[in-house]
Motif scaffolding. Structure first.
Motif, short mmCIF file in Angstrom:
data_model
loop_
_atom_site.label_atom_id
_atom_site.label_comp_id
_atom_site.label_asym_id
_atom_site.label_seq_id
_atom_site.Cartn_x
_atom_site.Cartn_y
_atom_site.Cartn_z
N ILE A 301 -20.34 29.14 -12.77
CA ILE A 301 -19.13 28.41 -12.37
C ILE A 301 -18.88 27.42 -13.50
O ILE A 301 -19.66 26.47 -13.67
N VAL A 302 -17.87 27.64 -14.30
CA VAL A 302 -17.72 26.94 -15.58
C VAL A 302 -16.29 26.42 -15.76
O VAL A 302 -15.33 27.12 -15.41
N THR A 303 -16.15 25.21 -16.30
CA THR A 303 -14.80 24.74 -16.62
C THR A 303 -14.27 25.50 -17.83
O THR A 303 -15.00 25.77 -18.77
N ASN A 304 -13.01 25.81 -17.69
CA ASN A 304 -12.19 26.42 -18.73
C ASN A 304 -12.58 26.12 -20.19
O ASN A 304 -12.83 27.01 -20.99
N ASN A 305 -12.66 24.82 -20.51
CA ASN A 305 -12.91 24.41 -21.91
C ASN A 305 -14.34 24.73 -22.35
O ASN A 305 -14.63 24.65 -23.54
N LEU A 306 -15.23 25.05 -21.41
CA LEU A 306 -16.62 25.35 -21.77
C LEU A 306 -16.93 26.83 -21.54
O LEU A 306 -18.08 27.27 -21.71
N ALA A 307 -15.92 27.60 -21.13
CA ALA A 307 -16.17 28.99 -20.71
C ALA A 307 -16.44 29.91 -21.89
O ALA A 307 -16.00 29.67 -23.01
#
Ligand code: F6R
Length: 359
Positions: A301-307
């Motif tokens: 489960i990852v935020t967009n900017n770290l994906a």
């Protein structure tokens, strides 16, 4: 009334975007400035340390709140489990201020602490969803969550409402004590982004149903892992899964795995990594590789900017201090669909009551 929903829990998960908008309306003016009672702000300003006291899911919301108060208002903040604090009070600072987080306002463990706090004549605030509840009446100040009635035993919208209100209060206090971090924090805009992000997540229910069916339905156990705020959310998402689906689920600080827990990893053990904090993203990813190498089925489960390629669930980006408001939603939905697909009574898990009025 749950309308067309099969269970209140799903309705309450879906209500979260509107709860964010409601809190913005009630507690922020048109310029995005917090509207908080001046006496309460003065009492908070006079404190040298905040003590957040709560149980269960509300305790988990407190863990996120502490980070908000420390980063936005620069005030040291401790978080305590009510039933522990009640009979093992730690040494207190010279000017403590107590914040009770309680959806129901009736939790006996938390009330026991409030009675002790009142005897010692310390100031207190109850943040609750229920006007005129016992903890609201007995604390010095009250702020209401305005989340609407929460019927499902498993708490969802009260958790996100508590975090959003803590963010608003931390900004108010931070500005009152002249912290530039608080001035620069546009909580109104962020809560609007959060509401839209939550909506995007709850609009993809089939995805969570599919993951629940593939990875959680038949497992005896599962782990959520993360660091910092992602660890705090891991504790909450693991609690959701265990209480309504009866999967033995635990949240762990991902760096602690190698100090013992990794012994539990077997072929196909689900390990869900939460990654929303830039400074620890690479470390949690390497912890996920360690468990994958031992056969775990990893889900991210990852935020967009770290994906990265191959991530399972990607969250819209919001201010890093507020990512819990989004990263918890997949965990709520995974717990819901695991329970639903097992044919359990999602709203009324065995052995549990909505409000726990005994110690
Ligand atoms: C979990 C849950 C419980 C409550 C806890 C505290 O989903 O609902 O862990 O969070 O019993 O209740 P309140 O917030 O009413 O004090």
């Amino acid at each position: 009334d749950k309308g067309t929903y099969p269970f209140y829990m799903l309705k309450e998960i879906d209500e979260q975007p509107n709860v964010m908008r409601k809190l913005s309306q009630v507690y922020l003016n048109d310029n995005g400035q917090p509207v908080i009672n001046q006496d309460l702000l003065d009492a908070l300003k006079a404190a040298d340390r905040l003590y957040i006291v709560a149980a269960g899911t509300s305790y988990h919301a407190g863990l996120v709140g502490a980070k908000l108060f420390e980063s936005l208002a620069n005030v040291p903040t401790e978080v305590h489990v009510s039933s522990e604090f009640a009979y093992n009070q730690p040494l207190l600072s010279a000017h403590p201020f107590f914040i009770f987080l309680t959806q129901s306002g009736e939790t006996a463990d938390s009330r026991e602490v409030l009675l002790n706090v009142n005897e010692q004549k310390f100031p207190s605030l109850t943040i609750t969803n229920v006007p005129n509840s016992t903890l609201s009446r007995e604390a010095t100040y009250t702020l209401l969550l305005h989340a609407g009635p929460e019927i499902a035993v498993a708490s969802t919208k009260a958790y996100t409402a508590q975090i959003a209100l803590e963010a608003i209060l931390a900004k108010a206090l931070g500005e009152a004590v002249g912290q530039s971090a608080a001035r620069d924090f546009d909580v109104k805009q962020q809560l609007a982004l959060v509401a839209n992000g939550m909506q995007a997540l709850v609009d993809e229910k089939d995805d969570f149903d599919a993951i629940a069916k593939a990875d959680l339905l038949h497992t005896p156990n599962a782990f959520y892992i993360g660091r910092g705020l992602d660890y705090a959310v891991s504790l909450e998402t693991a609690l959701k899964l265990k209480e309504i689906s009866y999967v033995q689920a635990e949240g762990f600080a991902s760096g602690e795995l190698k100090h013992g827990t990794i012994a539990l990893i077997e072929k196909d053990t689900p390990v869900i990594g939460i990654i929303t904090q830039a400074n620890t993203a690479a470390l949690t990813r390497s912890n996920l590789q360690e468990v994958a190498a031992r056969g775990a089925k990893t889900i991210t489960i990852v935020t967009n900017n770290l994906a990265q390629d191959g991530d399972t669930i990607v969250l819209p980006a919001v201010d890093e201090r507020l990512t819990a408001l989004l990263s918890v939603v997949p965990g709520q939905l995974l717990a819901y669909y695991t329970s639903l697909n097992k044919g359990l009574d999602v709203d009324k898990p065995r052995n549990l009551a909505k409000s726990v009025t005994v110690e």
